[in-house]
Write a protein that holds these residues in place. Structure first.
Motif: not given
Length: 356
Positions: A62-79
């Motif tokens: 979202v924008g310049e922010r990576l929220l999900s990949s095979s290595e990264i998973h930002i929690l829902p409350e942090k998105r």
């Protein structure tokens, strides 16, 4: 900026692919609907964007922010995403105003700002006078407005809506469509709207994603989906379209092509890149057909069903030479024909489905 960039997204449950190589770019401030038959993967797509599920492959930004990949998973409350659910998800023990204010309270905003933003949000959805009521004392439409106000008060840059009108009756859906449009104009948020209702999608969205079996079939404006479907699946899915085989496709390179439908010559719209082909398919809707006049050479057909639609009739017909291809057209409610009568059809418009 709150553009959503989804790249080569894959998700599997119990070895069953649910999303397969989904790539989408949703512009900042755009209202996009995701449409498709049950099991096509649209709800899974929303859950991955929201962070409720990890993805297997691909990326979500979202924008310049990576929220999900095979290595990264930002929690829902942090998105920092707004979400409006089908079942409203309101706290039953809280009043309307407490439901709307709750996220601001958790975020630590001071009391004066919380109250002002909450009052502004309730005023926008027309619920100021219901602020002291419990959710159980509200109608379905009013509860959905509370859910919208709760989302709006947080001022999210991205809002995800999971079939938010599915539990409402037809009349309430119409008024809530207007509410969502007003919400979008006021917030300026990027909105992703999951629905199984074509009328909702076509009425609300700037662009629509049509999905099938975990893949994106077409991502375009409502008008383009209707007039220029990318393949037979989209042609059949949108507005009860019909797909018929044709022969001797001879395009002019300027957006038209001559074809033969069961040996009847037609001139229809086509892509400027459409190649000459011995065989292919065309897409038709009810509005593309009419009864032939006395001076026209029509296609012999038979009336199989009549449905009164209020001001006009829907006729279901089958071609006498090929009854396996049923068609529908809309005619005046003053016409008096009987089931089984022979009629002559004229095709006044249609689209040559591109060769994939």
């Amino acid at each position: 900026m709150s553009a959503i960039q989804i790249t080569h997204l894959k998700k599997t449950f119990a070895s069953q692919p649910v999303l397969n190589d989904v790539t989408l770019h949703i512009n900042h401030g755009e209202f996009v609907a995701v449409l498709g038959p049950s099991g096509c993967g649209k709800t899974t797509l929303l859950r991955l964007i929201a962070g409720f599920e990890p993805l297997d492959q691909g990326t979500i930004c979202v924008g310049e922010r990576l929220l999900s990949s095979s290595e990264i998973h930002i929690l829902p409350e942090k998105r920092a995403l707004g979400i409006v659910f089908q079942n409203y998800a309101l706290w039953p023990h809280m009043s309307v105003v407490e439901n709307v204010e709750y996220s601001l309270k958790v975020a630590g905003l001071d009391r004066a700002e919380r109250q002002q933003r909450t009052l502004d949000a309730l005023a926008l959805v027309g619920l100021t006078q219901f602020s002291a009521r419990a959710p159980a004392e509200l109608s379905g439409g009013q509860r959905q407005r509370v859910a919208l106000a709760r989302c709006l008060v947080a001022r999210p840059s991205v809002v995800l809506l999971d079939e938010p009108l599915a539990n409402l009756d037809v009349h309430l859906r119409t008024s809530m469509e207007e509410e969502f449009s007003r919400f979008h104009r006021h917030s300026g948020a990027t909105m992703l709207y999951i629905t199984h209702d074509q009328q909702e999608a076509m009425a609300l969205a700037d662009r629509v994603v049509v999905m099938d079996k975990g893949r994106v079939m077409q991502f375009s404006t409502p008008e383009m989906l209707y007039r220029e479907p990318a393949n037979a699946m989209v042609a059949r899915f949108i507005a009860d379209g019909r797909v018929l085989p044709v022969e001797q496709i001879r395009p002019d390179g300027k957006g038209m092509a001559d074809v033969r439908l069961f040996n009847h010559p037609l001139r229809l719209r086509a892509s400027s890149q459409q190649p000459e082909c011995p065989q292919g398919q065309i897409s038709l809707h009810a509005a593309d057909l009419r009864l032939a006049t006395a001076t026209e050479v029509g296609i012999p057909s038979r009336l199989t069903r009549k449905v009164y639609r209020g001001g006009y009739q829907q006729w279901d017909v089958e071609l006498e030479s090929h009854p396996e291809y049923p068609l529908s057209l809309n005619v005046s409610d003053t016409l008096r024909h009987n089931i089984g009568d022979s009629v002559l059809l004229t095709i006044i418009d249609g689209w040559v489905i591109p060769v994939n």
